[in-house]
Design an enzyme around this catalytic site. Structure first.
Site, PDB file in Angstrom:
ATOM      1  N   TYR A 229      -1.584   0.290  10.079  1.00  0.00           N
ATOM      2  CA  TYR A 229      -1.807  -0.168   9.233  1.00  0.00           C
ATOM      3  C   TYR A 229      -0.495   0.291   8.530  1.00  0.00           C
ATOM      4  O   TYR A 229       0.081  -0.521   7.808  1.00  0.00           O
ATOM      5  CB  TYR A 229      -3.440   0.279   8.266  1.00  0.00           C
ATOM      6  CG  TYR A 229      -3.205  -0.190   7.218  1.00  0.00           C
ATOM      7  CD1 TYR A 229      -3.198  -1.408   6.525  1.00  0.00           C
ATOM      8  CD2 TYR A 229      -2.846   0.978   6.356  1.00  0.00           C
ATOM      9  CE1 TYR A 229      -3.676  -1.907   5.624  1.00  0.00           C
ATOM     10  CE2 TYR A 229      -3.831   0.477   4.283  1.00  0.00           C
ATOM     11  CZ  TYR A 229      -4.235  -1.207   4.431  1.00  0.00           C
ATOM     12  OH  TYR A 229      -4.025  -1.046   3.072  1.00  0.00           O
TER      13      TYR A 229
ATOM     14  N   SER B 226       0.758  -0.962   0.105  1.00  0.00           N
ATOM     15  CA  SER B 226      -0.429   0.337   0.129  1.00  0.00           C
ATOM     16  C   SER B 226       1.019   0.966   0.473  1.00  0.00           C
ATOM     17  O   SER B 226       2.498   0.631   0.631  1.00  0.00           O
ATOM     18  CB  SER B 226      -1.016   0.520   1.590  1.00  0.00           C
ATOM     19  OG  SER B 226      -1.590   1.120   1.174  1.00  0.00           O
TER      20      SER B 226
END
Length: 254
Positions: free
Chosen positions: A152, A139
């Protein structure tokens, strides 16, 4: 013989879209995830569309489950040329000072250790094919942090480090390592998982964004990197919607 592509986290979103796309590229797609009913439905749809798919239940947080996946793949008797480590996700958007440790632990186990387990289990088969590719779906959160995203971002930074290290360690072996880093992607479940099923909070992330990326956009990127001539390694591909210039810079229509 038909080359095998394994896609983890294939029961929805980017994983399901990637499985469908890879089937059109001529792969025998092994779809792996925990939800058997969704896997069976996906495999059936791919087969009915003229592709080849095998559903294998797998929990990437379980050593035993991942070992069973590797065994099931070996029993197919075809060359394993592609592994797409897609399983992952986010939980919470809390500051570091008040974040739940269990949320961070889950994110690390699924995103990082899940990638580690599956990659270790399939590396021998990928090497034996003579033309293997490992795709790690990370990501943009693996490249830059943002407030509320500590857990995250930490997991995705670790996943990025895993991919970069693996590429160094496999230099001289017939295995490419590709990292895909999407920005804002609107899927059915990512936001719901992050916000514990709160649909309003999940939708608010994309409010005013005319065209966020969708699962098929990322699947297209994965398929493109995986189908380049094998001497071409796309180390990292960062992909964002036009409306998102950076993590903190998104154009929203009022």
């Amino acid at each position: 013989m038909t080359p095998i592509a394994i896609v983890t986290g294939a029961s929805s979103g980017i994983g399901a879209a990637t499985a469908r796309r890879l089937a059109t590229e001529g792969f025998h797609v092994v779809v792996a995830a925990r939800r058997v009913d969704r896997l069976d439905e996906l495999a059936k749809g791919i087969t009915e569309a003229g592709g080849i798919a095998t559903a294998v239940p797998c929990d990437v947080t379980s050593d035993e489950s991942v070992a069973a996946l590797a065994t099931a793949v070996a029993e197919l008797g075809e060359p394993v040329t592609l592994l797409v480590n897609n399983a992952g996700g986010a939980r919470g958007l809390d500051p570091v000072g008040s974040a739940r440790v269990e949320d961070w632990q889950w994110m690390y186990d699924v995103n990082v250790l899940g990638t580690l387990r599956v990659t270790q289990a399939l590396l021998p088969a990928l090497e034996a094919s003579g033309a293997g590719t490992v795709v790690v779906l990370s990501s943009t959160a693996g490249l830059i942090v943002y407030e509320g995203g500590g857990g995250y971002a930490a997991a995705k930074h670790a996943q990025t480090a895993l991919a970069e290290t693996l590429r160094l360690e496999l230099c001289g072996h017939p295995i490419r390592v590709v990292e895909i880093d999407p920005g804002m992607v609107k899927t059915d479940e990512f936001g719901l998982t992050r916000f514990g099923g709160d649909e309003a909070r999940a939708e608010a992330v994309y409010e005013g964004v005319a065209e966020p990326l969708v699962a098929e956009d990322v699947a297209d990127c994965i398929a493109w990197t995986a189908t380049r001539p094998h001497h071409v390694n796309v180390d990292r591909l960062v992909v964002r919607p036009l409306a998102q210039a950076a993590q903190h810079k998104v154009h929203r229509v009022k």
